[in-house]
Design a protein around this motif. Structure first.
Motif, PDB file in Angstrom:
ATOM      1  N   SER A 110      -0.437   6.402  -3.240  1.00 31.68           N
ATOM      2  CA  SER A 110      -1.313   5.789  -2.395  1.00 31.68           C
ATOM      3  C   SER A 110      -1.344   4.400  -2.326  1.00 31.68           C
ATOM      4  O   SER A 110      -1.030   3.694  -3.218  1.00 31.68           O
ATOM      5  N   VAL A 111      -1.798   3.984  -1.136  1.00 30.63           N
ATOM      6  CA  VAL A 111      -2.162   2.478  -0.853  1.00 30.63           C
ATOM      7  C   VAL A 111      -3.344   2.344  -0.061  1.00 30.63           C
ATOM      8  O   VAL A 111      -3.735   2.788   0.804  1.00 30.63           O
ATOM      9  N   ASP A 112      -4.101   1.284  -0.469  1.00 28.94           N
ATOM     10  CA  ASP A 112      -5.161   0.669   0.504  1.00 28.94           C
ATOM     11  C   ASP A 112      -4.873  -0.425   1.276  1.00 28.94           C
ATOM     12  O   ASP A 112      -3.813  -1.239   0.854  1.00 28.94           O
ATOM     13  N   TYR A 113      -5.336  -0.192   2.430  1.00 25.81           N
ATOM     14  CA  TYR A 113      -4.999  -1.289   3.413  1.00 25.81           C
ATOM     15  C   TYR A 113      -6.109  -1.047   4.398  1.00 25.81           C
ATOM     16  O   TYR A 113      -6.560  -0.087   5.019  1.00 25.81           O
ATOM     17  N   LEU A 114      -6.749  -2.422   4.545  1.00 25.38           N
ATOM     18  CA  LEU A 114      -8.058  -2.672   5.117  1.00 25.38           C
ATOM     19  C   LEU A 114      -9.125  -1.684   4.488  1.00 25.38           C
ATOM     20  O   LEU A 114      -9.255  -1.784   3.287  1.00 25.38           O
ATOM     21  N   ASN A 115      -9.863  -1.090   5.434  1.00 25.00           N
ATOM     22  CA  ASN A 115     -10.532  -0.019   4.886  1.00 25.00           C
ATOM     23  C   ASN A 115     -10.216   1.352   4.691  1.00 25.00           C
ATOM     24  O   ASN A 115     -10.864   2.372   5.100  1.00 25.00           O
ATOM     25  N   TYR A 116      -8.864   1.681   4.606  1.00 29.26           N
ATOM     26  CA  TYR A 116      -8.261   2.865   4.487  1.00 29.26           C
ATOM     27  C   TYR A 116      -7.411   3.043   3.224  1.00 29.26           C
ATOM     28  O   TYR A 116      -7.108   2.067   2.677  1.00 29.26           O
ATOM     29  N   ASN A 117      -7.175   4.404   2.969  1.00 32.96           N
ATOM     30  CA  ASN A 117      -6.395   4.725   1.625  1.00 32.96           C
ATOM     31  C   ASN A 117      -5.377   5.728   2.411  1.00 32.96           C
ATOM     32  O   ASN A 117      -5.880   6.867   3.038  1.00 32.96           O
ATOM     33  N   VAL A 118      -4.324   5.485   2.239  1.00 37.73           N
ATOM     34  CA  VAL A 118      -3.199   6.233   2.696  1.00 37.73           C
ATOM     35  C   VAL A 118      -2.429   6.878   1.546  1.00 37.73           C
ATOM     36  O   VAL A 118      -2.029   6.202   0.663  1.00 37.73           O
ATOM     37  N   ALA A 119      -2.384   8.261   1.226  1.00 37.10           N
ATOM     38  CA  ALA A 119      -1.891   9.042   0.331  1.00 37.10           C
ATOM     39  C   ALA A 119      -0.689   9.785   0.579  1.00 37.10           C
ATOM     40  O   ALA A 119      -0.629  10.528   1.756  1.00 37.10           O
ATOM     41  N   LEU A 120       0.389   9.768  -0.150  1.00 41.08           N
ATOM     42  CA  LEU A 120       1.585  10.596   0.175  1.00 41.08           C
ATOM     43  C   LEU A 120       1.111  11.960  -0.807  1.00 41.08           C
ATOM     44  O   LEU A 120       0.916  11.718  -1.740  1.00 41.08           O
ATOM     45  N   VAL A 121       1.342  13.076   0.092  1.00 36.32           N
ATOM     46  CA  VAL A 121       0.821  14.425  -0.462  1.00 36.32           C
ATOM     47  C   VAL A 121       2.178  15.141  -1.062  1.00 36.32           C
ATOM     48  O   VAL A 121       2.088  15.488  -1.940  1.00 36.32           O
TER      49      VAL A 121
END
Length: 150
Positions: A110-121
């Protein structure tokens, strides 16, 4: 003597990649996003290579760019290592873009970008022992976007 040792080593190596009668459990179906779909925070969504999704009410766009490498152990084969696939994404908001690579079995997933976390499921399809290579157009990645504290 040397030939006997070499024969044992070869047999052991082949045994590490023998056929396995147990198939992996299939993940539940996740709605697939179209060319530029709207998705919700905290809900899994699926993208094909070249497709994007925008998080509703947030203005964050997740674009699935490519799978530059896929060394995952094929279905039906028992391997010494599970392998890994790399997924390239571009995250953008307010005209600013950020590229990242996420992994299926290594960090980062996963990666944090701005105020979000995007995770590869997950990433499908899974390689098969007799299936040859997987084309970029066949890949489907499932992601989840969550909001993090500012």
């Amino acid at each position: 003597m040397m030939r006997a040792v070499l024969a044992v080593l070869c047999a052991a190596s082949l045994g590490a990649c023998s056929q396995d009668a147990t198939a992996p459990v299939q993940a539940p179906q996740v709605p697939s996003a179209s060319a530029s779909a709207s998705v919700s925070l905290d809900q899994p969504f699926e993208l094909r290579v070249g497709r994007s999704a925008t998080v509703a009410g947030e203005g964050l766009t997740v674009s699935f760019q490519a799978v530059p490498s896929d060394s995952r152990c094929p279905t039906g084969v028992q391997c010494v290592w599970a392998g890994n696939a790399v997924v390239q994404v571009v995250l953008s908001k307010d005209g600013k873009a950020f590229g990242a690579e996420l992994n299926t079995n290594l960090e980062p997933t996963s990666v944090d970008y701005l105020n979000y976390n995007v995770a590869l499921v997950s990433l499908t399809p899974y390689p098969t022992a007799n299936g040859g290579g997987i084309s970029q157009s066949q890949y489907r990645a499932t992601f989840v976007v969550t909001k993090t504290a500012p």
